[in-house]
Scaffold this motif. Structure first.
Motif, mmCIF file in Angstrom:
data_model
loop_
_atom_site.group_PDB
_atom_site.id
_atom_site.type_symbol
_atom_site.label_atom_id
_atom_site.label_comp_id
_atom_site.label_asym_id
_atom_site.label_seq_id
_atom_site.Cartn_x
_atom_site.Cartn_y
_atom_site.Cartn_z
ATOM 1 N N ALA A 54 -20.530 45.656 0.537
ATOM 2 C CA ALA A 54 -19.997 44.337 0.162
ATOM 3 C C ALA A 54 -18.519 44.431 -0.187
ATOM 4 C CB ALA A 54 -20.796 43.751 -0.990
ATOM 5 N N GLN A 55 -18.133 45.416 -0.995
ATOM 6 C CA GLN A 55 -16.731 45.550 -1.391
ATOM 7 C C GLN A 55 -15.846 45.854 -0.192
ATOM 8 O OE1 GLN A 55 -15.462 44.897 -4.512
ATOM 9 N NE2 GLN A 55 -13.502 45.018 -3.442
ATOM 10 N N CYS A 56 -16.315 46.704 0.715
ATOM 11 C CA CYS A 56 -15.535 47.000 1.927
ATOM 12 C C CYS A 56 -15.280 45.727 2.720
ATOM 13 C CB CYS A 56 -16.268 48.013 2.798
ATOM 14 S SG CYS A 56 -16.373 49.673 2.119
ATOM 15 N N TYR A 57 -16.314 44.914 2.909
ATOM 16 C CA TYR A 57 -16.162 43.670 3.671
ATOM 17 C C TYR A 57 -15.257 42.684 2.929
ATOM 18 C CZ TYR A 57 -19.257 44.431 7.639
ATOM 19 O OH TYR A 57 -19.807 44.874 8.820
ATOM 20 N N LEU A 58 -15.357 42.628 1.605
ATOM 21 C CA LEU A 58 -14.457 41.762 0.835
ATOM 22 C C LEU A 58 -13.014 42.224 1.021
ATOM 23 C CD1 LEU A 58 -16.536 41.314 -2.435
ATOM 24 C CD2 LEU A 58 -16.128 39.598 -0.648
ATOM 25 N N ASN A 59 -12.791 43.535 1.041
ATOM 26 C CA ASN A 59 -11.442 44.056 1.252
ATOM 27 C C ASN A 59 -10.927 43.704 2.646
ATOM 28 O OD1 ASN A 59 -11.591 45.116 -1.311
ATOM 29 N ND2 ASN A 59 -11.862 47.227 -0.656
ATOM 30 N N ILE A 60 -11.798 43.783 3.649
ATOM 31 C CA ILE A 60 -11.411 43.371 5.009
ATOM 32 C C ILE A 60 -11.034 41.889 4.992
ATOM 33 C CG2 ILE A 60 -12.262 42.951 7.367
ATOM 34 C CD1 ILE A 60 -11.738 45.900 6.962
ATOM 35 N N GLY A 61 -11.837 41.076 4.307
ATOM 36 C CA GLY A 61 -11.541 39.641 4.201
ATOM 37 C C GLY A 61 -10.192 39.381 3.556
ATOM 38 N N THR A 62 -9.869 40.139 2.518
ATOM 39 C CA THR A 62 -8.577 40.005 1.847
ATOM 40 C C THR A 62 -7.435 40.363 2.795
ATOM 41 O OG1 THR A 62 -9.537 40.472 -0.316
ATOM 42 C CG2 THR A 62 -7.176 40.857 -0.081
ATOM 43 N N ALA A 63 -7.594 41.456 3.533
ATOM 44 C CA ALA A 63 -6.558 41.875 4.478
ATOM 45 C C ALA A 63 -6.369 40.841 5.580
ATOM 46 C CB ALA A 63 -6.916 43.237 5.079
ATOM 47 N N LEU A 64 -7.479 40.307 6.097
ATOM 48 C CA LEU A 64 -7.381 39.281 7.136
ATOM 49 C C LEU A 64 -6.668 38.037 6.624
ATOM 50 C CD1 LEU A 64 -10.977 39.610 8.622
ATOM 51 C CD2 LEU A 64 -8.826 40.019 9.874
ATOM 52 N N ALA A 65 -7.021 37.592 5.433
ATOM 53 C CA ALA A 65 -6.394 36.395 4.860
ATOM 54 C C ALA A 65 -4.888 36.594 4.688
ATOM 55 C CB ALA A 65 -7.056 36.044 3.523
ATOM 56 N N GLU A 66 -4.493 37.796 4.303
ATOM 57 C CA GLU A 66 -3.063 38.088 4.088
ATOM 58 C C GLU A 66 -2.244 37.895 5.361
ATOM 59 O OE1 GLU A 66 0.473 39.143 2.213
ATOM 60 O OE2 GLU A 66 -1.465 38.667 1.310
ATOM 61 N N VAL A 67 -2.848 38.131 6.522
ATOM 62 C CA VAL A 67 -2.116 38.006 7.785
ATOM 63 C C VAL A 67 -2.469 36.727 8.541
ATOM 64 C CG1 VAL A 67 -1.781 40.495 8.025
ATOM 65 C CG2 VAL A 67 -3.789 39.418 9.084
ATOM 66 N N GLY A 68 -3.125 35.784 7.835
ATOM 67 C CA GLY A 68 -3.432 34.491 8.440
ATOM 68 C C GLY A 68 -4.680 34.484 9.294
ATOM 69 N N GLY A 69 -5.571 35.438 9.078
ATOM 70 C CA GLY A 69 -6.784 35.523 9.875
ATOM 71 C C GLY A 69 -8.038 35.369 9.046
ATOM 72 N N SER A 70 -9.173 35.482 9.736
ATOM 73 C CA SER A 70 -10.479 35.427 9.098
ATOM 74 C C SER A 70 -11.442 36.273 9.923
ATOM 75 C CB SER A 70 -10.984 33.985 9.029
ATOM 76 O OG SER A 70 -11.362 33.544 10.325
ATOM 77 N N PHE A 71 -12.689 36.339 9.488
ATOM 78 C CA PHE A 71 -13.675 37.102 10.244
ATOM 79 C C PHE A 71 -13.899 36.510 11.637
ATOM 80 C CE2 PHE A 71 -14.649 39.292 6.318
ATOM 81 C CZ PHE A 71 -14.955 40.569 6.775
ATOM 82 N N ASP A 72 -13.567 35.254 11.846
ATOM 83 C CA ASP A 72 -13.659 34.655 13.183
ATOM 84 C C ASP A 72 -12.710 35.331 14.166
ATOM 85 O OD1 ASP A 72 -15.601 32.821 12.465
ATOM 86 O OD2 ASP A 72 -14.146 31.224 12.057
ATOM 87 N N ASP A 73 -11.694 36.000 13.667
ATOM 88 C CA ASP A 73 -10.685 36.644 14.506
ATOM 89 C C ASP A 73 -10.976 38.115 14.784
ATOM 90 O OD1 ASP A 73 -8.966 34.299 14.557
ATOM 91 O OD2 ASP A 73 -8.592 34.746 12.447
ATOM 92 N N VAL A 74 -12.061 38.632 14.215
ATOM 93 C CA VAL A 74 -12.365 40.055 14.348
ATOM 94 C C VAL A 74 -12.935 40.347 15.727
ATOM 95 C CG1 VAL A 74 -13.815 41.946 13.499
ATOM 96 C CG2 VAL A 74 -12.679 40.415 11.884
ATOM 97 N N ALA A 75 -12.258 41.251 16.441
ATOM 98 C CA ALA A 75 -12.723 41.680 17.759
ATOM 99 C C ALA A 75 -13.675 42.864 17.635
ATOM 100 C CB ALA A 75 -11.535 42.058 18.639
ATOM 101 N N LYS A 76 -13.451 43.716 16.617
ATOM 102 C CA LYS A 76 -14.297 44.892 16.464
ATOM 103 C C LYS A 76 -14.293 45.385 15.027
ATOM 104 C CE LYS A 76 -15.469 49.318 18.385
ATOM 105 N NZ LYS A 76 -15.026 50.654 18.302
ATOM 106 N N LEU A 77 -15.489 45.660 14.530
ATOM 107 C CA LEU A 77 -15.663 46.312 13.239
ATOM 108 C C LEU A 77 -16.305 47.675 13.483
ATOM 109 C CD1 LEU A 77 -17.151 43.468 11.033
ATOM 110 C CD2 LEU A 77 -15.005 44.656 10.623
ATOM 111 N N THR A 78 -15.806 48.675 12.801
ATOM 112 C CA THR A 78 -16.402 50.003 12.858
ATOM 113 C C THR A 78 -16.762 50.400 11.431
ATOM 114 O OG1 THR A 78 -15.072 50.582 14.782
ATOM 115 C CG2 THR A 78 -16.081 52.406 13.567
ATOM 116 N N VAL A 79 -18.007 50.825 11.256
ATOM 117 C CA VAL A 79 -18.501 51.211 9.934
ATOM 118 C C VAL A 79 -18.888 52.686 9.970
ATOM 119 C CG1 VAL A 79 -20.293 50.804 8.195
ATOM 120 C CG2 VAL A 79 -19.329 48.872 9.461
ATOM 121 N N TYR A 80 -18.398 53.419 8.988
ATOM 122 C CA TYR A 80 -18.714 54.830 8.826
ATOM 123 C C TYR A 80 -19.551 54.967 7.558
ATOM 124 C CZ TYR A 80 -14.686 55.137 11.938
ATOM 125 O OH TYR A 80 -13.818 54.964 12.979
ATOM 126 N N VAL A 81 -20.754 55.532 7.680
ATOM 127 C CA VAL A 81 -21.646 55.670 6.533
ATOM 128 C C VAL A 81 -21.959 57.148 6.323
ATOM 129 C CG1 VAL A 81 -23.860 55.009 5.503
ATOM 130 C CG2 VAL A 81 -22.665 53.414 7.022
#
Length: 135
Positions: A54-81
């Protein structure tokens, strides 16, 4: 929206994501792998995979918002567990759902999910990176 998601004929249809992402925007954004740090650099959810996702995704959301984007603009997510096994999928999806609810967006599952031996900080269980295209 600069991203269209497609499941081509001839490839398996996966419920959690689409096989192809078509980007048509003008600004390409690469977001560095985000870990479960809050704004002060403190690890959130130590030992709790869902909380860290959840925190990782919230951080991605914060980064996207900073550059005028949102999750609608995401072409690819990569998750390392760390120490990934398929039985961890419900926790990953729970964390993703928590973040999506908090952000008011549709949950965006990863296009790539990779198990790794370790991350940079022993307390980190997951890292998420994103590529977005913004009009």
């Amino acid at each position: 929206m600069a991203i269209t998601l497609v499941n081509p004929n001839g490839l398996p249809e996966i419920d959690a994501y689409r096989q192809v992402s078509i980007a048509t925007g003008s600004k390409l954004v690469f977001i560095a792998g985000q870990v479960a740090w809050d704004v002060d650099g403190v690890t959130v959810g130590e030992g709790d995979l869902a909380a860290q996702v959840a925190q990782c995704y919230l951080n991605i959301g914060t980064a996207l918002a900073e550059v005028g984007g949102s999750f609608d603009d995401v072409a690819k997510l990569t998750v390392y567990v760390v120490d990934w096994t398929p039985d961890k999928m419900p926790l990953l999806m729970e964390g993703l759902g928590r973040a999506a609810a908090k952000l008011g967006v549709t949950a965006t599952p990863p296009a790539s999910l990779l198990g790794v031996a370790a991350l940079d900080v022993p307390d980190h269980l997951v890292e998420v990176e994103a590529t977005a295209v913004i009009d």
